[in-house]
Design a protein around this motif. Structure first.
Motif, PDB file in Angstrom:
ATOM      1  N   CYS A  23      -3.672 -16.592  -7.549  1.00  0.00           N
ATOM      2  CA  CYS A  23      -3.524 -15.931  -8.566  1.00  0.00           C
ATOM      3  C   CYS A  23      -3.452 -14.736  -8.248  1.00  0.00           C
ATOM      4  O   CYS A  23      -4.044 -14.198  -6.974  1.00  0.00           O
ATOM      5  N   VAL A  24      -2.851 -13.678  -9.167  1.00  0.00           N
ATOM      6  CA  VAL A  24      -2.296 -12.522  -8.515  1.00  0.00           C
ATOM      7  C   VAL A  24      -3.457 -11.478 -10.133  1.00  0.00           C
ATOM      8  O   VAL A  24      -3.504 -11.738 -11.112  1.00  0.00           O
ATOM      9  N   ASN A  25      -3.911 -10.451  -8.881  1.00  0.00           N
ATOM     10  CA  ASN A  25      -4.715  -9.406  -9.910  1.00  0.00           C
ATOM     11  C   ASN A  25      -4.088  -8.573 -10.531  1.00  0.00           C
ATOM     12  O   ASN A  25      -3.104  -7.584 -10.188  1.00  0.00           O
ATOM     13  N   ASN A  26      -3.272  -9.553 -11.564  1.00  0.00           N
ATOM     14  CA  ASN A  26      -2.543  -7.655 -12.811  1.00  0.00           C
ATOM     15  C   ASN A  26      -2.695  -6.548 -13.337  1.00  0.00           C
ATOM     16  O   ASN A  26      -2.441  -6.139 -13.797  1.00  0.00           O
ATOM     17  N   PHE A  27      -4.185  -7.411 -13.978  1.00  0.00           N
ATOM     18  CA  PHE A  27      -5.373  -6.453 -14.824  1.00  0.00           C
ATOM     19  C   PHE A  27      -6.561  -5.543 -13.851  1.00  0.00           C
ATOM     20  O   PHE A  27      -6.998  -6.157 -13.517  1.00  0.00           O
ATOM     21  N   ASP A  28      -6.255  -3.835 -14.290  1.00  0.00           N
ATOM     22  CA  ASP A  28      -7.372  -3.802 -14.649  1.00  0.00           C
ATOM     23  C   ASP A  28      -8.448  -4.082 -15.160  1.00  0.00           C
ATOM     24  O   ASP A  28      -8.250  -4.644 -16.482  1.00  0.00           O
ATOM     25  N   PRO A  29      -9.896  -3.879 -14.738  1.00  0.00           N
ATOM     26  CA  PRO A  29     -10.876  -4.580 -15.587  1.00  0.00           C
ATOM     27  C   PRO A  29     -11.195  -3.590 -16.706  1.00  0.00           C
ATOM     28  O   PRO A  29     -10.455  -2.457 -16.168  1.00  0.00           O
ATOM     29  N   VAL A  30     -11.469  -3.266 -17.692  1.00  0.00           N
ATOM     30  CA  VAL A  30     -12.397  -2.857 -18.906  1.00  0.00           C
ATOM     31  C   VAL A  30     -13.541  -2.798 -19.291  1.00  0.00           C
ATOM     32  O   VAL A  30     -14.438  -3.790 -19.336  1.00  0.00           O
ATOM     33  N   ILE A  31     -14.096  -1.688 -19.129  1.00  0.00           N
ATOM     34  CA  ILE A  31     -15.314  -1.333 -19.768  1.00  0.00           C
ATOM     35  C   ILE A  31     -16.011  -0.777 -21.237  1.00  0.00           C
ATOM     36  O   ILE A  31     -14.562  -0.110 -21.451  1.00  0.00           O
ATOM     37  N   HIS A 109     -12.639  -8.833  -7.921  1.00  0.00           N
ATOM     38  CA  HIS A 109     -12.358  -9.016  -6.456  1.00  0.00           C
ATOM     39  C   HIS A 109     -11.452  -9.740  -6.292  1.00  0.00           C
ATOM     40  O   HIS A 109     -11.480 -10.764  -6.476  1.00  0.00           O
ATOM     41  N   SER A 110     -10.505  -9.488  -4.993  1.00  0.00           N
ATOM     42  CA  SER A 110      -9.215 -10.177  -4.960  1.00  0.00           C
ATOM     43  C   SER A 110      -8.719  -9.782  -3.541  1.00  0.00           C
ATOM     44  O   SER A 110      -9.028  -8.963  -3.433  1.00  0.00           O
ATOM     45  N   THR A 111      -8.091 -10.975  -2.674  1.00  0.00           N
ATOM     46  CA  THR A 111      -7.767 -10.360  -1.679  1.00  0.00           C
ATOM     47  C   THR A 111      -6.313  -9.638  -1.134  1.00  0.00           C
ATOM     48  O   THR A 111      -5.578  -9.691  -0.661  1.00  0.00           O
ATOM     49  N   SER A 112      -5.674  -9.682  -2.365  1.00  0.00           N
ATOM     50  CA  SER A 112      -4.632  -8.858  -2.725  1.00  0.00           C
ATOM     51  C   SER A 112      -5.108  -7.232  -2.713  1.00  0.00           C
ATOM     52  O   SER A 112      -4.453  -6.307  -3.481  1.00  0.00           O
ATOM     53  N   GLY A 113      -6.682  -6.322  -3.038  1.00  0.00           N
ATOM     54  CA  GLY A 113      -6.577  -5.676  -3.132  1.00  0.00           C
ATOM     55  C   GLY A 113      -7.414  -5.841  -4.771  1.00  0.00           C
ATOM     56  O   GLY A 113      -7.469  -5.823  -6.040  1.00  0.00           O
ATOM     57  N   SER A 114      -8.694  -4.966  -4.716  1.00  0.00           N
ATOM     58  CA  SER A 114      -9.548  -4.715  -6.164  1.00  0.00           C
ATOM     59  C   SER A 114      -9.033  -3.643  -7.267  1.00  0.00           C
ATOM     60  O   SER A 114      -8.572  -2.919  -6.424  1.00  0.00           O
ATOM     61  N   ARG A 115      -9.475  -4.047  -8.389  1.00  0.00           N
ATOM     62  CA  ARG A 115      -9.385  -2.594  -9.389  1.00  0.00           C
ATOM     63  C   ARG A 115     -10.210  -2.542  -9.956  1.00  0.00           C
ATOM     64  O   ARG A 115     -11.651  -3.536  -9.792  1.00  0.00           O
ATOM     65  N   VAL A 116     -10.470  -1.339  -9.883  1.00  0.00           N
ATOM     66  CA  VAL A 116     -11.791  -0.640 -10.338  1.00  0.00           C
ATOM     67  C   VAL A 116     -11.796   0.185 -11.118  1.00  0.00           C
ATOM     68  O   VAL A 116     -11.002   0.832 -11.845  1.00  0.00           O
ATOM     69  N   ALA A 117     -12.545   0.087 -12.567  1.00  0.00           N
ATOM     70  CA  ALA A 117     -12.479   0.888 -14.158  1.00  0.00           C
ATOM     71  C   ALA A 117     -13.693   2.164 -13.217  1.00  0.00           C
ATOM     72  O   ALA A 117     -15.120   1.688 -13.524  1.00  0.00           O
ATOM     73  N   TYR A 118     -14.079   3.190 -14.138  1.00  0.00           N
ATOM     74  CA  TYR A 118     -15.200   3.545 -14.215  1.00  0.00           C
ATOM     75  C   TYR A 118     -15.459   4.046 -15.973  1.00  0.00           C
ATOM     76  O   TYR A 118     -14.299   3.773 -16.995  1.00  0.00           O
ATOM     77  N   SER A 119     -16.832   4.595 -15.698  1.00  0.00           N
ATOM     78  CA  SER A 119     -17.344   4.937 -17.574  1.00  0.00           C
ATOM     79  C   SER A 119     -18.063   5.961 -17.364  1.00  0.00           C
ATOM     80  O   SER A 119     -19.254   5.714 -16.489  1.00  0.00           O
ATOM     81  N   ASN A 120     -18.390   6.976 -18.806  1.00  0.00           N
ATOM     82  CA  ASN A 120     -19.597   7.695 -18.431  1.00  0.00           C
ATOM     83  C   ASN A 120     -20.357   7.019 -19.430  1.00  0.00           C
ATOM     84  O   ASN A 120     -20.008   6.306 -20.576  1.00  0.00           O
ATOM     85  N   LEU A 121     -21.059   6.779 -19.001  1.00  0.00           N
ATOM     86  CA  LEU A 121     -22.705   6.548 -19.705  1.00  0.00           C
ATOM     87  C   LEU A 121     -23.376   7.889 -20.007  1.00  0.00           C
ATOM     88  O   LEU A 121     -24.126   8.655 -19.532  1.00  0.00           O
TER      89      LEU A 121
END
Length: 185
Positions: A23-31, A109-121
């Motif tokens: 599994c490759v971490n291709n996509f950023d998470p989306v909020i 969560h990925s062993t090849s590096g996690s991706r992070v998304a931010y959002s204002n609330l």
């Protein structure tokens, strides 16, 4: 994968090849965007305020998400890292607290590096009529001469209300002393 070679003259020749995928971490998470969230004042501690909705197009081991409150709500709110549920840590008073600007993050969560998304609330506190009116003077004593004419103003009373939302105060005489006094609002 099994491959066969056949050329018409020789017997079948079999080649065995093995392939594996990871599994490759291709996509950023989306909020998911959230409009400002109303929260009524005076609600108890641990009231569910909202749920942060997020997704990740990756499949497999990188798909689980974790949530974090980055800024703006330290001692006021708690964010469940697994579910994205945001809870209050105290009751709020609209006359003191108006609005909170939070920053939340979601991490895959990925062993090849996690991706992070931010959002204002944005959370805004909704006012309730929870404060009684208070007279500017606790007691008013008025002395009138016997010759006071009917219809004469004998006192001006004023009350205020600490609630932020404007209210219309209504004044009532508890006793009119057998019709000798009247009140004009």
């Amino acid at each position: 994968i099994n491959l066969y070679r056949r050329d018409g003259y020789s017997p079948f020749i079999t080649f065995n090849t093995y392939a594996s995928t990871s599994c490759v971490n291709n996509f950023d998470p989306v909020i998911a965007p959230s409009p400002p969230v109303p929260l009524f004042e005076n609600l108890p501690i641990n009231t569910l305020v909202t749920v942060i909705n997020a997704s990740d197009a990756d499949l497999g081991s990188t798909a689980p998400l974790s949530f974090m409150l980055v800024s703006g709500g330290g001692s006021d709110f708690s964010l469940d890292a697994l579910t994205g549920r945001l809870y209050s840590l105290r009751p709020f008073d609209r006359e003191v607290d108006f609005e909170f600007e939070l920053v939340v993050s979601v991490t895959d969560h990925s062993t090849s590096g996690s991706r992070v998304a931010y959002s204002n609330l944005t959370i805004f506190i909704v006012d309730l009529n929870d404060n009684p009116p208070i007279f500017t003077e606790a007691n008013a004593t008025v002395s009138l001469p016997e010759s006071t004419l009917v219809g004469t103003t004998v006192a001006l009373l004023q009350a205020t209300d600490k609630d932020v939302t404007p209210v219309s105060l209504q004044y009532t005489l508890l006793s009119d002393f057998n019709g000798k006094f009247s009140l004009f609002n």
